[in-house]
Scaffold this active site. Sequence first.
Site, PDB file in Angstrom:
ATOM      1  N   ARG A 217       0.825  -1.202   0.000  1.00 52.58           N
ATOM      2  CA  ARG A 217       0.000   0.000   0.000  1.00 52.58           C
ATOM      3  C   ARG A 217       0.861   1.254   0.000  1.00 52.58           C
ATOM      4  NH1 ARG A 217      -4.310   1.865   4.643  1.00 52.58           N
ATOM      5  NH2 ARG A 217      -2.359   2.205   5.754  1.00 52.58           N
TER       6      ARG A 217
ATOM      7  N   ASP B 108      -9.185  -6.512  -9.685  1.00 52.57           N
ATOM      8  CA  ASP B 108      -8.670  -5.716  -8.573  1.00 52.57           C
ATOM      9  C   ASP B 108      -7.454  -4.879  -8.970  1.00 52.57           C
ATOM     10  OD1 ASP B 108      -8.161  -4.662  -6.084  1.00 52.57           O
ATOM     11  OD2 ASP B 108      -8.053  -6.558  -5.038  1.00 52.57           O
TER      12      ASP B 108
ATOM     13  N   HIS C 110     -13.440  -9.249  -1.107  1.00 50.82           N
ATOM     14  CA  HIS C 110     -12.448 -10.079  -0.417  1.00 50.82           C
ATOM     15  C   HIS C 110     -13.112 -10.932   0.674  1.00 50.82           C
ATOM     16  CE1 HIS C 110      -9.495  -7.988  -2.723  1.00 50.82           C
ATOM     17  NE2 HIS C 110      -9.650  -6.852  -2.084  1.00 50.82           N
TER      18      HIS C 110
END
Length: 465
Positions: free
Chosen positions: A90, A329, A278
Amino acid sequence: MTAARRLDRLFCERALLAGGWASGVLLRFDAQGMIAGLEAGLDAPPAGAERAAGPVVPGMPNLHSHAFQRAMVGLTERSGPAEDSFWTWREVMYGFVGRIDPDSLQAVAAMAYAEMLERGYTSVAEFHYLHHDAAGRPYADVAETSKRILAAADAAGIGLTHLPVLYAQGGFGGQPAGEGQRRFLNDPDRLLAIVEACRAAPGGHRTGLALHSLRAVSPDAMAAALNGLSALDPAAPVHIHIAEQTAEVDACLAWSGRRPVEWLLDRGWLGPSWCLVHATHVTPDEVAGIAASGAVAGLCPTTEADLGDGLFPARDFLARGGRFGVGSDSQVIIDAAEELRLLEFGQRLAARRRNLLAPEAGASTGAALYRAAVAGGAQALGLPEPAGGLATGQRADLVVLNPDDPRLYGRNDDMLLDSYVFAGARDAVRDVVAGGRLVVRDGRHVDADAIRKGWRHAVDRLNAA
């Protein structure tokens, strides 16, 4: 808008219909890109009808996409100074996202969408949280980047369900957002203004809303956004990232005393218009609750594997009648069949058994997965449900498989889908029709040259930034 040719009729020697496989099928498409008529059992194509070059199956909806991440594929495969995880990935993403401008966003998204079409997806839910400029300031048009996504979808010819994302804080309990998140931040009113602008835009795109995650949106902000969306369209899709990481589950427990999915179930919000993306780390009670709610589990096996997320308990979920779809995704891999293959293979590795997601003894695993993902994906995108096969009243989204691919050659019907899903046939997709337009011909997008030129320019700018 793509220059793809609009079809009015397509004759299929063999096609997967809602009621099963059929021969001599004539599909009629209307001007809105819907299947307006269907006949089966014909001996030959009527005069003037286009003829499919192979068996025809419904196109796969892609229920979870962050299109901009297509441009960072391959940039996160270096080991860091600490143990790598979703959280270190991230931070790399935050650094990359600061370089993207609206022009590059549009070009990158168009490339991602063209690749999706070439790999068997015919529609996509764009989970879009890149709203503002690099300093976190809203553009003069607050919906600027969303409109670029709409334009990219038009250029590629893919069906789009656009999901502007509410992202309002940096962590559970109202933690302040970090510098890397400033481009994402909105309050419910501004987010709903983006939703309304997208609903008013031309092109016939579906629009819903996404809540980024429980950690990024407060309960009050969630309620305000959901109430505002319901006033615009009570049936609009609502998507949320949920229980992707064990650290997220632990933080949610510390904040609320409840697990993430458990927290949502307690609110009574979940229903068929919801997609839980998810949902990797869930208990048996949470699995039962999701299935009973009618919400769709949005599974992204290639991304979940890339990020080291874990495995969703798919076997238990399907045994309880749960509905699921698949998405690309982070775009680390764009391939509808590969998502299904890895979904089943992950369960096999965990259980050390085979054919775990087939519904009953003797059933085709590939065909069962394909039909279920088409139906669940359509539900998550707010599309007329294909019920696992083609039927009138659906969007005219279909894939023509290539019977000459060596791994598909000599395979028919459900065995053909088994080979498509599990054999890794790289040339399996021959032609693709999306919204009644022929967008892929002989495995290549009809506007590939123009879209790839824009992609190259965008990547050059991003690399120079």
